[in-house]
Motif scaffolding. Structure first.
Motif, short mmCIF file in Angstrom:
data_model
loop_
_atom_site.label_atom_id
_atom_site.label_comp_id
_atom_site.label_asym_id
_atom_site.label_seq_id
_atom_site.Cartn_x
_atom_site.Cartn_y
_atom_site.Cartn_z
N THR A 135 33.71 -13.11 62.13
CA THR A 135 32.30 -12.71 62.18
C THR A 135 31.90 -11.99 60.89
OG1 THR A 135 32.41 -12.57 64.58
CG2 THR A 135 30.55 -11.48 63.53
N ARG A 136 32.78 -11.10 60.43
CA ARG A 136 32.50 -10.37 59.18
C ARG A 136 32.36 -11.34 58.00
NH1 ARG A 136 37.25 -7.88 56.36
NH2 ARG A 136 37.44 -10.09 55.97
N GLU A 137 33.18 -12.38 57.99
CA GLU A 137 33.14 -13.34 56.87
C GLU A 137 31.91 -14.25 56.92
OE1 GLU A 137 36.88 -15.35 57.17
OE2 GLU A 137 38.01 -13.63 56.39
N ASN A 138 31.39 -14.50 58.11
CA ASN A 138 30.34 -15.52 58.25
C ASN A 138 28.95 -15.00 58.60
OD1 ASN A 138 32.12 -17.73 57.77
ND2 ASN A 138 32.99 -17.34 59.79
N GLN A 139 28.85 -13.73 58.97
CA GLN A 139 27.54 -13.20 59.37
C GLN A 139 27.28 -11.87 58.69
OE1 GLN A 139 26.84 -13.29 63.67
NE2 GLN A 139 28.46 -14.81 63.88
N ARG A 140 26.01 -11.56 58.54
CA ARG A 140 25.61 -10.28 57.93
C ARG A 140 24.53 -9.64 58.79
NH1 ARG A 140 29.65 -10.52 55.72
NH2 ARG A 140 30.13 -10.85 53.53
N GLY A 141 24.36 -8.35 58.60
CA GLY A 141 23.29 -7.62 59.28
C GLY A 141 23.83 -6.48 60.12
N ARG A 142 23.03 -5.46 60.25
CA ARG A 142 23.48 -4.27 60.96
C ARG A 142 23.85 -4.57 62.41
NH1 ARG A 142 24.21 1.16 60.10
NH2 ARG A 142 23.23 1.03 58.07
N ASP A 143 23.07 -5.43 63.10
CA ASP A 143 23.40 -5.74 64.49
C ASP A 143 24.76 -6.44 64.60
OD1 ASP A 143 22.20 -7.96 63.20
OD2 ASP A 143 21.76 -8.89 65.15
#
Length: 193
Positions: A135-143
């Motif tokens: 998830t860290r590698e593929n997505q961004r954003g505070r949520d």
């Protein structure tokens, strides 16, 4: 109701058939397995399915065969969280494990995996680790970072793997490029000081 139990049972059955949703709410306070076992089961099964509340399932659990339970699970299969609640009561942890494997992206991931954290510690740790890193590698954003932190917090309930847990938290916290929002969410979750 004691004065004429037979007519109560007859009327209650007729009313239940006309509008299950309304009458199950009303009759639940007046029916018992002693008065009419079949109606009792039907009412609380209906409530369990409609309201997805485990308290209703627990009222009829002892009267259900394995086939009845499987039919009920099939009927609510779209609601993985409720299915897992029932499977947890039934101590069918292998089934929960399968659901977790097949529903990695379920919004209620924490509720799905929580009942098996102590039953399958290695599976759960690896699952959470892989999910967090991916998830860290593929997505961004505070949520997203908030969700990662909540998954990492789950690892604290898994017995053992102390060194691995610290390594995972360290790896995510100190990753390059730097992600200040992820660090902030990890601090908020109490994972780092």
């Amino acid at each position: 109701f004691d004065t004429d139990k037979v007519s109560f049972v007859q009327t209650a059955n007729e009313l239940f058939k006309t509008d299950k949703r309304f009458w199950s709410q009303f009759l639940k306070d007046y029916i018992s397995a002693e008065i009419d076992k079949t109606l009792y089961i039907n009412i609380f099964r209906h409530l369990a399915v409609n309201e997805k509340q485990i308290k209703y399932y627990l009222k009829i659990k002892e009267y259900l065969s394995e086939t009845d339970i499987n039919n009920l699970l099939e009927e609510v299969s779209w609601d993985k969280t409720f299915v897992v609640s029932i499977l947890e009561v039934e101590k069918r942890f292998e089934n929960i494990r399968e659901i977790v494997q097949k529903n990695q992206d379920n919004w209620h991931y924490i509720e799905l995996i929580s009942p098996i954290l102590k039953v399958y510690p290695e599976f759960c740790f690896q699952n959470i680790k892989n999910k967090s890193v991916e998830t860290r590698e593929n997505q961004r954003g505070r949520d997203v970072y908030e969700r990662i932190a909540s998954w990492l917090k789950l690892t604290q309930r898994i017995p053992g793997f102390e060194k691995e847990k610290l390594e995972l938290i360290h790896e995510l916290y100190n990753q390059k490029p730097n992600l200040p929002a992820l660090k902030d969410e990890m601090r908020k979750a109490g994972l780092v000081k």
